[in-house]
Design a protein around this motif. Sequence first.
Motif, short mmCIF file in Angstrom:
data_model
loop_
_atom_site.label_atom_id
_atom_site.label_comp_id
_atom_site.label_asym_id
_atom_site.label_seq_id
_atom_site.Cartn_x
_atom_site.Cartn_y
_atom_site.Cartn_z
N LEU A 1 0.90 -1.27 0.13
CA LEU A 1 0.16 0.09 -0.03
C LEU A 1 0.86 1.36 -0.02
CD1 LEU A 1 -2.68 -1.03 2.55
CD2 LEU A 1 -3.04 -0.85 -0.02
N LEU A 2 0.28 2.20 -0.97
CA LEU A 2 0.99 3.57 -0.78
C LEU A 2 0.65 4.39 -0.02
CD1 LEU A 2 1.57 5.21 -4.48
CD2 LEU A 2 0.78 6.57 -2.30
N ARG A 3 1.49 4.91 0.94
CA ARG A 3 1.02 5.91 1.81
C ARG A 3 1.57 7.59 1.39
NH1 ARG A 3 1.25 3.68 7.08
NH2 ARG A 3 0.60 1.41 6.74
N LYS A 4 2.15 7.73 0.46
CA LYS A 4 2.37 8.96 0.01
C LYS A 4 3.18 9.07 -1.26
CE LYS A 4 6.59 10.26 2.21
NZ LYS A 4 7.51 11.23 3.02
N VAL A 5 2.85 9.91 -2.08
CA VAL A 5 3.36 9.84 -3.62
C VAL A 5 4.92 10.30 -3.28
CG1 VAL A 5 3.53 11.30 -5.53
CG2 VAL A 5 1.32 10.52 -4.51
N LYS B 1 8.53 -2.56 2.76
CA LYS B 1 7.12 -2.36 2.79
C LYS B 1 6.67 -0.80 2.07
CE LYS B 1 6.49 -4.69 7.24
NZ LYS B 1 5.87 -4.28 8.53
N HIS B 2 5.62 -1.17 1.74
CA HIS B 2 4.91 0.24 0.77
C HIS B 2 5.95 0.69 -0.33
CE1 HIS B 2 2.70 0.32 4.59
NE2 HIS B 2 3.78 0.71 5.32
N THR B 3 6.27 -0.57 -1.01
CA THR B 3 6.95 -0.38 -2.17
C THR B 3 6.45 0.49 -3.09
OG1 THR B 3 7.58 -2.73 -1.84
CG2 THR B 3 8.47 -1.82 -3.70
N CYS B 4 5.30 0.53 -3.57
CA CYS B 4 4.69 1.30 -4.56
C CYS B 4 4.51 2.71 -4.02
CB CYS B 4 3.23 0.76 -4.94
SG CYS B 4 2.31 1.68 -6.22
N VAL B 5 5.08 3.85 -4.89
CA VAL B 5 5.20 5.22 -4.47
C VAL B 5 4.36 6.01 -5.25
CG1 VAL B 5 7.65 4.76 -3.42
CG2 VAL B 5 7.29 5.38 -5.92
N ASN B 6 3.62 5.48 -6.38
CA ASN B 6 2.77 6.22 -7.18
C ASN B 6 2.16 5.22 -8.06
OD1 ASN B 6 1.21 8.41 -7.91
ND2 ASN B 6 3.03 9.58 -8.69
#
Length: 369
Positions: free
Chosen positions: A37-41, A325-330
């Motif tokens: 899950l992406l937390r911030k761009v 974790k949170h690999t997706c950044v945008n």
Amino acid sequence: MLFEVDSWSSSRDLRGLNQASSHRTSFSSSLSDSDRLLRKVEPAYSFVGMHCIFDNCKASVTVLKFGHMSSDLLAYGSSDGTLTVCTVSQPPSVVKELRGHSKDVTDFDFSSNNQYIASSSMDKTVRVWEISKGHCMRVIYGVSSQLCIRFHPVNNNFLSVGNANKEVNVINFSTGRIINKAIFENEVTAMDNDHTGRLIFCGDAQGCIYTVTINSHTGSLSRSHRHRMSSRGKSPITTVQYRTFSLLARGPVLLACSQDGNLSFFSVALDIQGYLTLRCSLKLTPRVHSIRASFCPLLSLEKGEFIVSGSEDSNVYFYDLTRPKHTCVNKLQGHGSPVIGVAWNHGDNLLASSDSEGTVIVWKRAKTS
């Protein structure tokens, strides 16, 4: 979860839309390739929206690239055999349509001066095109599908071509003759050169990556190393991309992507004939299409190792391979079908993406302070 990207409707009716189209800010998230899950761009990889759309192609756009050291020259190949050359500077326009291949364009490459394009195809041919005149200068016939192709970075008179006959052939650009070849265990599906012109990195249909040395004067080839992407499966390599420097590796690196969703990031030992050492990897959802990935621009203030990839769910995803974790950044939303190809321009301010229904979108990256 906030995405700072302007996103247009992802239905097929985006054809004909332009930058004046109504848009919204997206707060949705997919649980396929963005399940981390992406937390911030990531600020460096936020976009202000679409720069332009090319919708002239009615078949899947299988590969796209910007010209060497070019910010506005873009070309893309499709499954109907067409190569399209465009300019993305204002106003964006199609410059030439290169017709001659009878089946899918599998790959192409610009010459160093961007005057020529060499293309490979499922129709078993390699074609050399003069862009300004829009005509095919030479057709080189093979006995199997031609799957990947590169101009030699130092000696542009050499073309390296990987094929379904388990070969890499070195072709003389001037004569069209094969001057050397190397034999492999499986179909050669992807390739790239290092910046010195001494190494070729090849990916095959069973998930192996080979390092091959090439003599820039004679074109002679010699296999030096082999690395298997995954011990579990044997999936075709869709992307092999070399870069001269990485903050993480403090030296040259290689990105490899396979159709089963494995992304791997290697450091390259140039003094040991291109020996590869795995630095980090990421497992995404397995793909139906031959989806490609690319390094993101190297920005001096950014930590991590960022890559961009297409996806089956019609989005363009950005990942930091160094994050546990949170690999997706945008992610970018706007396509109406699986996104297959991605490519950055030389200025690093534009990203082009293509999909299986023939749409090419050029995205404009936000300026960073």
